[in-house]
Motif scaffolding. Structure first.
Motif, PDB file in Angstrom:
ATOM      1  N   THR A  59      21.920 -57.118 -67.225  1.00  0.00           N
ATOM      2  CA  THR A  59      20.613 -57.270 -67.861  1.00  0.00           C
ATOM      3  C   THR A  59      20.622 -58.408 -68.873  1.00  0.00           C
ATOM      4  O   THR A  59      21.643 -58.684 -69.513  1.00  0.00           O
ATOM      5  CB  THR A  59      20.186 -55.971 -68.564  1.00  0.00           C
ATOM      6  N   TYR A  60      19.457 -59.044 -69.009  1.00  0.00           N
ATOM      7  CA  TYR A  60      19.252 -60.125 -69.972  1.00  0.00           C
ATOM      8  C   TYR A  60      18.125 -59.736 -70.919  1.00  0.00           C
ATOM      9  O   TYR A  60      17.079 -59.252 -70.487  1.00  0.00           O
ATOM     10  CB  TYR A  60      18.879 -61.428 -69.248  1.00  0.00           C
ATOM     11  N   ARG A  61      18.338 -59.968 -72.190  1.00  0.00           N
ATOM     12  CA  ARG A  61      17.315 -59.658 -73.189  1.00  0.00           C
ATOM     13  C   ARG A  61      17.330 -60.725 -74.275  1.00  0.00           C
ATOM     14  O   ARG A  61      18.331 -61.407 -74.502  1.00  0.00           O
ATOM     15  CB  ARG A  61      17.554 -58.284 -73.817  1.00  0.00           C
ATOM     16  N   GLY A  62      16.207 -60.807 -74.965  1.00  0.00           N
ATOM     17  CA  GLY A  62      16.107 -61.689 -76.122  1.00  0.00           C
ATOM     18  C   GLY A  62      15.459 -60.936 -77.271  1.00  0.00           C
ATOM     19  O   GLY A  62      14.542 -60.141 -77.053  1.00  0.00           O
ATOM     20  N   THR A  63      15.929 -61.157 -78.472  1.00  0.00           N
ATOM     21  CA  THR A  63      15.321 -60.521 -79.635  1.00  0.00           C
ATOM     22  C   THR A  63      15.145 -61.553 -80.738  1.00  0.00           C
ATOM     23  O   THR A  63      15.855 -62.567 -80.789  1.00  0.00           O
ATOM     24  CB  THR A  63      16.180 -59.351 -80.173  1.00  0.00           C
ATOM     25  N   LYS A  64      14.177 -61.271 -81.600  1.00  0.00           N
ATOM     26  CA  LYS A  64      13.932 -62.125 -82.766  1.00  0.00           C
ATOM     27  C   LYS A  64      13.977 -61.265 -84.022  1.00  0.00           C
ATOM     28  O   LYS A  64      13.467 -60.146 -84.031  1.00  0.00           O
ATOM     29  CB  LYS A  64      12.572 -62.821 -82.648  1.00  0.00           C
ATOM     30  N   THR A  65      14.583 -61.818 -85.073  1.00  0.00           N
ATOM     31  CA  THR A  65      14.796 -61.068 -86.308  1.00  0.00           C
ATOM     32  C   THR A  65      14.412 -61.918 -87.506  1.00  0.00           C
ATOM     33  O   THR A  65      14.700 -63.117 -87.545  1.00  0.00           O
ATOM     34  CB  THR A  65      16.273 -60.644 -86.440  1.00  0.00           C
ATOM     35  N   VAL A  66      13.763 -61.273 -88.478  1.00  0.00           N
ATOM     36  CA  VAL A  66      13.537 -61.865 -89.803  1.00  0.00           C
ATOM     37  C   VAL A  66      14.212 -60.946 -90.815  1.00  0.00           C
ATOM     38  O   VAL A  66      13.990 -59.725 -90.798  1.00  0.00           O
ATOM     39  CB  VAL A  66      12.041 -61.994 -90.131  1.00  0.00           C
ATOM     40  N   PHE A  67      15.059 -61.499 -91.671  1.00  0.00           N
ATOM     41  CA  PHE A  67      15.823 -60.699 -92.621  1.00  0.00           C
ATOM     42  C   PHE A  67      15.788 -61.342 -94.001  1.00  0.00           C
ATOM     43  O   PHE A  67      16.034 -62.542 -94.143  1.00  0.00           O
ATOM     44  CB  PHE A  67      17.275 -60.557 -92.162  1.00  0.00           C
ATOM     45  N   TYR A  68      15.479 -60.540 -95.008  1.00  0.00           N
ATOM     46  CA  TYR A  68      15.517 -61.000 -96.403  1.00  0.00           C
ATOM     47  C   TYR A  68      16.759 -60.439 -97.077  1.00  0.00           C
ATOM     48  O   TYR A  68      16.954 -59.221 -97.116  1.00  0.00           O
ATOM     49  CB  TYR A  68      14.269 -60.542 -97.161  1.00  0.00           C
ATOM     50  N   ASP A  69      17.596 -61.344 -97.591  1.00  0.00           N
ATOM     51  CA  ASP A  69      18.756 -60.935 -98.376  1.00  0.00           C
ATOM     52  C   ASP A  69      18.248 -60.518 -99.751  1.00  0.00           C
ATOM     53  O   ASP A  69      17.591 -61.304-100.454  1.00  0.00           O
ATOM     54  CB  ASP A  69      19.736 -62.100 -98.492  1.00  0.00           C
TER      55      ASP A  69
END
Length: 924
Positions: free
Chosen positions: A324-334
């Protein structure tokens, strides 16, 4: 209208004559005397059938079902009459009812799972292979979320990975295969990541919610037992193939890298300590990226098996492959904490994009031979492999920008490619012997090994940004793009090798004695277990910097840049280079008897644990570099089951259990998960967790597949382990620690009802846990105006515990047309994701509702097509701090994305989108 006025209705139930269980999918035919009227239907999920608008007259209704004798009844139908004709049909075999309960051909059926729930000695839930087959799920991890009281922890690709049972984190649960515990390939936990198991390789999944003395005692939350496919009574072949696509890759290119040249071992491990690495040890292949549009995922599965004519010998082999192939996007605040106000403070914001390929392979084979009535042997072996290729691009922007504002300032970009291969191999030789009429023995010899290998996690670090442009009056008029450069003062490349192995050698021996005492049949069982576990881990981290003293521009082709090896020796003294040995010796004594309708089962289990570890760290600098622990546990349990009726039970149980710390948690390491938001820190002072557990459950099984399960539970937990952020010098670490005592109690309801072709399945769990720990409060002293701190006690839920979780599935099944469909929703309430050392600064995961769809259509006797769609609502995973976001001196002129003044502080968001699958299934 005239036709309707001259007709009637015929309906009824088709059931087994002896057991009275309704039969799903039986063919019912209605015909009149002169054969001019003939119509057939299939019984629904509740065993019912209905004929409407039937003309008045004399009729015969006949029921047919595989392995049953045909049954018919004659009757006369009057105008407007509703005729109820129930048909109780008889098995062609005198002992078919027994075969239905325990026969090989029924192991994967829904009825088998309901029967196990009803007859078990403990509190459990069972999910059949057929339910799993028609569900939207591809892995066992995702299947677990459909069970009452169970939620899941997801990996960074959005797929389920670990089960949380009744609000108890993964550390409190164990995984069994055919009743035997297996080692974990996970680099942190001793419990198995369930996403390594393809869903189509099991006959049944059982979730234990209470323990008996003959079961291993380290399951405070519960256990998950995977019953792998067994040889059916007749030769059977099952196959399926499917293609799929991730919705996230429709508008996001999939990025792949070349891992072919990566060495499986680090330069130090391959060449010995003292070896000085050169540039030749670090080929540029991992940084050679290429992209493609929406790659196609593929699924394949095959199983075949049967028994000899005399039923003495059985064999089965099964294979499952998923790519399987997947893509994800993330926004993270330290985030940090303001030293003067104890309010959350934002340090930087990161955007991450992942491209993930997972190749999941499951192999299983089983042989059994029944020599005679008294002696039987079976041998099974299984191999599970999960290979993951992951590319991650991360852009990190500082938020300490003053009046310059968002969109300008220094930006750090990181490209990372990693390949992780996890494997579990397990083999079990098992024997069952009848020594005398009332004395039995069984034994098992088990060898199992799990490992994980991450060869050359390669990262590339560059810096860029935008510079603000001001006019003569100091007003910002625009910005200019800075060059993309390698940082000449730091590491431009890093290469990490990590490998761990967990090997178990286990022996089980059990005796069962069944005397009759005072006209009561009593069962005494006693036995023991011995396990020798060896855990090894190796770790090396290499840094490469630019050659020369000047900066170099990165144009996307790493071959145009020059580097030199900065850390030539790797990391031989890192504590993650360790050997860990664990020996567990256990013995138990158990009794079971029935007095009237009351079954009583109880006893005690003893477990002795010895642990020893040695790391390669400097023992004069690292506390706990060499360590050992030894402890004994006596674990009593008592279970009552009262039969209120043939299909109705009331259960009351108590059991004592423990949970041992993970190896990784005890080793005094620093570093860890590359996706972690904070550095990790080991704690050799961790204690084991103990708990007293109570359950009360009412069970009703009114029909073959219908059920109502309602219960309450309570757990009193001593020394629970949770991860928390701690300060050491100027750094913040994420570490495991014991936190006093805790309680966990709740309520469960599980309801399944079928009406003709429609079904309704719902469950709800309320869980409330409490733990009190000491938190720090940072503030500015009003009198001295100096920065200071104090401590306060805070009561909160256990990490990972959601107060409310629930499932709702709408089902449709029509045996005649061959359609089987369901729409399944899962609600998981808010829960603590990370425990902060500061008061009211814990990071919470928001509540989620996910919706999945699956459907199957039979197109011929042996073939059917199916679809599965996951995450229809595009539900993201989001983290927040439950404190209102406030404007600070560093953000006063900034429009910070995702942050709204007065609302909870936004920490992280992961988006996965949908996953689509279309397949073909074959059954013989």
């Amino acid at each position: 209208m005239a036709i309707a006025q001259n007709t009637g209705t015929v309906k009824g139930i088709v059931a087994d004559k002896d057991s009275k269980e309704t039969l799903v999918g039986a063919t019912v035919t209605l015909k009149n005397d002169n054969k001019t009227y003939k119509v057939s239907v299939s019984t629904g999920l509740d065993g019912s059938y209905t004929f409407r608008n039937v003309p008045k007259g004399k009729y015969e209704v006949e029921a047919k079902y595989v392995t049953y004798k045909d049954e018919d009844k004659d009757f006369e139908l009057k105008v407007g009459e509703v005729k109820i004709i129930n048909l109780n049909i008889e098995s062609k075999s005198n002992n078919l009812d027994e075969v239905k309960i325990s026969g090989k051909s029924d192991e994967g059926s829904d009825y088998k799972s309901r029967s196990i729930e009803r007859k078990s000695d403990q509190v459990l839930n069972a999910v059949s292979a057929r339910t799993i087959e028609v569900s939207p799920d591809l892995t066992i991890a995702n299947v677990t979320q459909r069970v009452s009281g169970v939620s899941i922890e997801r990996s960074n690709n959005g797929e389920g990975q670990y089960a949380i049972i009744r609000g108890m984190d993964k550390r409190y649960n164990y995984t069994l295969v055919n009743g035997v515990k297996i080692p974990s390939p996970d680099n942190k936990n001793r419990y198995v990541p369930l996403d390594i198991f393809p869903a189509d390789i099991v006959d049944r999944m059982e979730v234990y919610k209470s323990l008996t003395p003959n079961l291993e005692g380290d399951a405070i939350g519960g256990g998950i037992n995977l019953v792998l496919k067994d040889a059916p009574n007749r030769f059977t072949v099952r196959a399926n193939a499917a293609v799929g696509m991730a919705g996230s890759l429709f508008d996001q290119d999939y990025t792949k890298f070349d891992h072919s040249a990566s060495s499986k071992s680090s330069p130090r491990i391959a060449n010995g300590n003292g070896y000085s690495a050169t540039l030749a040890d670090f080929p540029n292949n991992p940084f050679n990226y290429s992209t493609k549009k929406a790659p196609v995922s593929t699924i394949f599965g095959l199983s075949a098996g049967g028994r000899s004519a005399d039923k003495k010998f059985g064999a089965l082999a099964a294979i499952s492959y998923q790519n399987t192939y997947r893509g994800t996007k993330t926004v993270f605040y330290d985030t940090d904490v303001d030293r003067a106000t104890n309010e959350p403070a934002l340090k930087s914001v990161q955007s991450r994009a992942y491209s993930i390929q997972q190749e999941r392979t499951g192999l299983h084979a089983k042989l059994d031979y029944k020599f005679n009535k008294a002696n039987k042997l079976d041998l099974y072996a299984s191999y599970m492999n999960l290979a993951q290729n992951q590319f991650r691009f991360q852009s990190d922007t500082t938020l300490n920008l003053g009046r310059v504002g968002m969109g300008t300032g220094r930006v750090s970009n990181n490209y990372r490619s990693s390949r992780v291969v996890q494997q579990i191999f397990s083999t079990n030789l098992h024997g069952e012997h009848e020594i005398a009429d009332n004395f039995d023995m069984n034994w098992s010899l088990v060898y199992a090994k799990a490992d994980a290998n991450e060869p050359d996690r390669a990262s590339l670090s560059i810096v860029t940004g935008r510079t603000a442009i001001f006019d003569a009056s100091g007003n910002k008029t625009g910005s200019s793009q800075n060059p993309i450069l390698f940082n000449s003062t730091g590491a431009a490349q890093s290469h990490v090798w990590a490998k761990n192995s967990d090997e178990d050698k286990t022996a089980y021996l059990n005796f069962i004695y069944k005397p009759k005492i005072a006209d009561t049949n009593v069962e005494f069982s006693f036995g023991g277990m011995y396990r020798d576990k060896t855990r090894t881990s190796s770790y090396d981290d290499y840094s490469l910097r630019l050659s020369g003293s000047t900066t170099q521009t990165y144009d996307g082709n790493i071959n145009n840049n020059t580097f030199m090896v900065q850390t030539v020796g790797g990391s031989p003294s890192d504590p993650l280079n360790y050997n860990f040995k664990e020996k567990i010796a256990a013995a138990y004594a158990q009794f079971k008897f029935n007095v009237g309708k009351l079954q009583t089962l109880g006893g005690v289990r003893y477990e002795n644990t010895q642990q020893d570890w040695v790391t390669s760290a400097n023992i004069n600098q690292i506390i706990g570099a060499i360590g050992s622990k030894k402890y004994d546990d006596f674990l009593p349990s008592l279970n009552f089951k009262y039969a209120l009726g043939d299909k109705e039970n009331l259960r009351l149980s108590y059991y004592s259990a423990i949970s041992r710390p993970g190896f990784y948690e005890l080793i005094p390491h620093t570093g860890g998960d590359p996706d972690a938001d904070y550095q990790e820190l080991g704690n050799p002072n961790l204690k084991r967790i103990t708990s007293d557990n109570f359950d009360l459950r009412y069970e009703l099984f009114p029909k073959q597949l219908d059920q109502l399960l309602v219960g309450v539970f309570y757990k009193n937990i001593k020394n629970p382990i949770e991860f928390a952020l701690v300060n050491q010098a100027t750094s913040v670490f994420y570490t495991a620690a014991n936190f006093g005592n805790a309680t966990n109690y709740g309520f469960e309801a599980d309801f399944t009802k079928y009406i003709s072709k429609f079904g309704f399945r719902a469950n709800y769990t309320f869980t409330n846990s409490k733990i009190t720990t000491t938190k720090t409060v940072l503030y500015r002293d009003a009198a001295t105006t100096g920065l200071t701190q104090r401590t306060e006690e805070q009561t909160r839920p256990l990490q990972g515990q959601s107060k409310h979780i629930g499932n709702l599935s709408l089902l449709f099944k029509d045996a005649k047309s061959g359609i089987d469909a369901q729409l399944a929703a899962v609600y998981t309430g808010p829960r603590i994701f990370t425990v902060s050392p500061y008061l009211d600064n814990d990071i919470w995961q928001k509540g989620t509702i996910t919706l999945d769809l699956s459907a199957e259509k039979k197109i011929s006797k042996n073939f059917s097509v199916y679809i599965k769609v996951n995450n229809l609502l595009n539900t993201p995973s989001e983290l927040e701090i439950k404190r209102p976001y406030q404007i600070t001196a560093s953000t006063i002129n900034q429009d910070v994305a995702n942050q709204t003044v007065g609302e909870n502080v936004f920490v992280r968001k992961d988006e996965y989108k949908q996953f689509y699958l279309l397949g073909l299934r074959y059954k013989l």
